[in-house]
Design an enzyme around this catalytic site. Structure first.
Site, PDB file in Angstrom:
ATOM      1  N   ASP A  85      44.402 -81.501   2.400  1.00 39.38           N
ATOM      2  CA  ASP A  85      43.131 -81.558   3.121  1.00 39.38           C
ATOM      3  C   ASP A  85      42.079 -80.891   2.243  1.00 39.38           C
ATOM      4  OD1 ASP A  85      41.165 -81.802   5.031  1.00 39.38           O
ATOM      5  OD2 ASP A  85      42.029 -80.357   6.420  1.00 39.38           O
ATOM      6  N   ASN A 139      29.224 -84.118   2.076  1.00 39.56           N
ATOM      7  CA  ASN A 139      28.784 -85.238   2.922  1.00 39.56           C
ATOM      8  C   ASN A 139      27.486 -84.907   3.656  1.00 39.56           C
ATOM      9  OD1 ASN A 139      30.070 -87.706   2.920  1.00 39.56           O
ATOM     10  ND2 ASN A 139      31.229 -87.352   4.780  1.00 39.56           N
ATOM     11  N   HIS A 199      26.709 -89.843   2.681  1.00 38.82           N
ATOM     12  CA  HIS A 199      28.025 -90.485   2.622  1.00 38.82           C
ATOM     13  C   HIS A 199      28.318 -91.145   1.281  1.00 38.82           C
ATOM     14  CE1 HIS A 199      29.087 -89.672   6.762  1.00 38.82           C
ATOM     15  NE2 HIS A 199      27.862 -90.043   7.123  1.00 38.82           N
ATOM     16  N   ASP A 211      31.713 -90.497  -0.634  1.00 37.34           N
ATOM     17  CA  ASP A 211      32.587 -91.568  -1.112  1.00 37.34           C
ATOM     18  C   ASP A 211      32.904 -91.405  -2.592  1.00 37.34           C
ATOM     19  OD1 ASP A 211      32.561 -92.659   1.426  1.00 37.34           O
ATOM     20  OD2 ASP A 211      31.272 -94.365   0.898  1.00 37.34           O
ATOM     21  N   ASP A 219      39.052 -86.932   4.541  1.00 37.85           N
ATOM     22  CA  ASP A 219      39.307 -86.161   3.314  1.00 37.85           C
ATOM     23  C   ASP A 219      40.753 -85.684   3.243  1.00 37.85           C
ATOM     24  OD1 ASP A 219      39.189 -84.306   5.356  1.00 37.85           O
ATOM     25  OD2 ASP A 219      37.981 -82.857   4.253  1.00 37.85           O
TER      26      ASP A 219
END
Length: 194
Positions: A81, A89, A94, A98, A124
């Protein structure tokens, strides 16, 4: 190169004797390419090109089945994680998130062995199946991944970010009683503790 299907049929006269034949050849190359592409898309994450959750769970079940047939062969599963992903973000949008995920996927792949299954499970979160891997080697791989992410710097429009990763790990073998759901639940808890 073309892939074809064919069928043969005899031609008979009114007395039932075979007097010839008909061969029908059908080019199925495009159909098979499309089927292959759809199969790939069904089990891969389009952003990172890693295996997705569906493909990961299929492979875990396959590994468990194989493990039940091989006593004492050690395997491990990791759940990763990312730390600080939400900040990237929220701060940069975004598109930046990405791109960070694409770069992290490349970074993580550098630390796994050929044949290991690295997957993006969603958001994530990543998963790793280490088949035929003793616990000490699995710990070494996980630590190398942690260090690789820790030393990674993500830059976006003049801003630089440090990313961390929490990694949970669960070893397993062919002992009875293991299910994919149990292992996934255990490794998720291990990651939460990490």
């Amino acid at each position: 190169k073309h892939i074809v299907e064919h069928s043969l049929a005899p031609l008979r006269n009114s007395g039932g004797e075979v007097v010839g034949g008909v061969i029908v050849i059908h080019d199925v190359t495009d159909r098979l390419k499309l089927m292959k592409q759809l199969t790939y898309q069904a089990i891969h994450d389009p952003l990172t090109q890693l295996v997705n959750r569906t493909g990961f769970e299929l492979r875990l079940r396959k590994t468990l089945k194989a493990a039940s047939e091989e006593a004492r062969v050690q395997h491990a599963i990791c759940y990763l994680d990312l730390d600080q992903f939400k900040i990237v973000n929220d701060t940069c949008g975004h598109s930046a998130g990405d791109e960070l995920l694409r770069q992290i996927a490349i970074n993580l792949k550098q630390h796994v062995r050929k044949g290991d299954i690295l997957a993006r499970l969603g958001g994530d979160e990543f998963g790793l199946i280490l088949e035929r891997c003793p616990l000490d080697k699995a710990m070494e791989i996980a630590e190398n991944m942690r260090r690789g992410v820790e030393s990674f710097r993500f830059s976006w429009e003049g801003k630089s970010f440090s990313i961390g990763v929490s990694i949970g790990m669960v070893p397993f073998d062919g002992s009875p009683g293991y299910t994919a759901a149990d292992i996934l639940s255990s490794v998720d808890q291990a990651c939460y503790i990490a």
